[in-house]
Design a protein around this motif. Sequence first.
Motif, PDB file in Angstrom:
ATOM      1  N   ASN A 117      40.239 156.379  12.325  1.00  0.00           N
ATOM      2  CA  ASN A 117      40.511 155.114  11.888  1.00  0.00           C
ATOM      3  C   ASN A 117      41.126 155.279  10.399  1.00  0.00           C
ATOM      4  OD1 ASN A 117      40.758 152.248  11.676  1.00  0.00           O
ATOM      5  ND2 ASN A 117      38.289 152.046  11.915  1.00  0.00           N
ATOM      6  N   PRO A 118      42.244 155.527  10.250  1.00  0.00           N
ATOM      7  CA  PRO A 118      42.651 155.855   9.049  1.00  0.00           C
ATOM      8  C   PRO A 118      42.901 154.511   7.835  1.00  0.00           C
ATOM      9  CG  PRO A 118      44.663 155.791  10.542  1.00  0.00           C
ATOM     10  CD  PRO A 118      43.124 155.618  11.187  1.00  0.00           C
ATOM     11  N   GLU A 119      42.742 153.513   8.662  1.00  0.00           N
ATOM     12  CA  GLU A 119      42.678 152.257   7.499  1.00  0.00           C
ATOM     13  C   GLU A 119      41.361 151.854   7.073  1.00  0.00           C
ATOM     14  OE1 GLU A 119      42.661 150.877  11.866  1.00  0.00           O
ATOM     15  OE2 GLU A 119      44.141 151.979  10.880  1.00  0.00           O
ATOM     16  N   LYS A 120      40.380 152.683   7.702  1.00  0.00           N
ATOM     17  CA  LYS A 120      39.115 152.473   7.144  1.00  0.00           C
ATOM     18  C   LYS A 120      38.397 153.098   5.911  1.00  0.00           C
ATOM     19  CE  LYS A 120      34.503 151.731   8.410  1.00  0.00           C
ATOM     20  NZ  LYS A 120      33.629 151.172   7.172  1.00  0.00           N
ATOM     21  N   SER A 121      37.926 152.611   4.939  1.00  0.00           N
ATOM     22  CA  SER A 121      37.509 153.064   3.823  1.00  0.00           C
ATOM     23  C   SER A 121      35.651 153.306   4.133  1.00  0.00           C
ATOM     24  CB  SER A 121      37.576 152.445   2.685  1.00  0.00           C
ATOM     25  OG  SER A 121      38.760 152.349   2.310  1.00  0.00           O
ATOM     26  N   ASP A 130      36.532 169.211  12.784  1.00  0.00           N
ATOM     27  CA  ASP A 130      35.647 168.190  13.572  1.00  0.00           C
ATOM     28  C   ASP A 130      35.435 166.906  12.903  1.00  0.00           C
ATOM     29  OD1 ASP A 130      36.151 169.937  15.850  1.00  0.00           O
ATOM     30  OD2 ASP A 130      33.722 170.298  15.776  1.00  0.00           O
ATOM     31  N   LEU A 131      34.814 166.827  11.686  1.00  0.00           N
ATOM     32  CA  LEU A 131      34.577 165.767  10.857  1.00  0.00           C
ATOM     33  C   LEU A 131      35.807 165.216  10.088  1.00  0.00           C
ATOM     34  CD1 LEU A 131      31.445 167.306   8.962  1.00  0.00           C
ATOM     35  CD2 LEU A 131      31.620 165.470  10.579  1.00  0.00           C
ATOM     36  N   ILE A 132      36.992 165.995   9.893  1.00  0.00           N
ATOM     37  CA  ILE A 132      38.248 165.180   9.460  1.00  0.00           C
ATOM     38  C   ILE A 132      38.682 164.671  10.576  1.00  0.00           C
ATOM     39  CG2 ILE A 132      40.472 165.860   8.919  1.00  0.00           C
ATOM     40  CD1 ILE A 132      39.499 168.418   7.364  1.00  0.00           C
ATOM     41  N   GLU A 133      38.859 165.096  11.804  1.00  0.00           N
ATOM     42  CA  GLU A 133      39.361 164.217  12.881  1.00  0.00           C
ATOM     43  C   GLU A 133      38.540 163.121  13.148  1.00  0.00           C
ATOM     44  OE1 GLU A 133      41.957 165.207  14.969  1.00  0.00           O
ATOM     45  OE2 GLU A 133      42.262 166.504  13.243  1.00  0.00           O
ATOM     46  N   ILE A 134      37.158 162.905  12.922  1.00  0.00           N
ATOM     47  CA  ILE A 134      36.391 161.670  13.394  1.00  0.00           C
ATOM     48  C   ILE A 134      36.873 160.793  12.268  1.00  0.00           C
ATOM     49  CG2 ILE A 134      33.951 160.908  13.042  1.00  0.00           C
ATOM     50  CD1 ILE A 134      33.116 163.480  14.211  1.00  0.00           C
ATOM     51  N   LEU A 135      37.032 161.297  10.912  1.00  0.00           N
ATOM     52  CA  LEU A 135      37.308 160.123   9.884  1.00  0.00           C
ATOM     53  C   LEU A 135      38.777 159.812  10.037  1.00  0.00           C
ATOM     54  CD1 LEU A 135      35.718 161.819   7.095  1.00  0.00           C
ATOM     55  CD2 LEU A 135      34.550 159.841   8.149  1.00  0.00           C
ATOM     56  N   GLU A 136      39.579 160.453  10.652  1.00  0.00           N
ATOM     57  CA  GLU A 136      41.021 160.214  10.803  1.00  0.00           C
ATOM     58  C   GLU A 136      41.423 159.196  11.915  1.00  0.00           C
ATOM     59  OE1 GLU A 136      43.188 163.818  10.349  1.00  0.00           O
ATOM     60  OE2 GLU A 136      43.498 163.506   8.313  1.00  0.00           O
TER      61      GLU A 136
END
Length: 48
Positions: free
Chosen positions: A25-29, A17-23
């Motif tokens: 917006n892939p261009e965001k650091s 779930d956390l990976i999905e949240i972070l992905e």
Amino acid sequence: MPSEAEITMIQKAAMYDLIEILETNPEKSYTPEELKKIIRAYISGKEK
């Protein structure tokens, strides 16, 4: 009380779930502080 296998499955699902949240917006650091905020919101069940 959940078994060890169930606990492992729950932990893996949470990480997925956390990976999905972070992905989303892939261009965001993310800074360490932002990551902590996301994780805390996930744990407490709040919306981002």
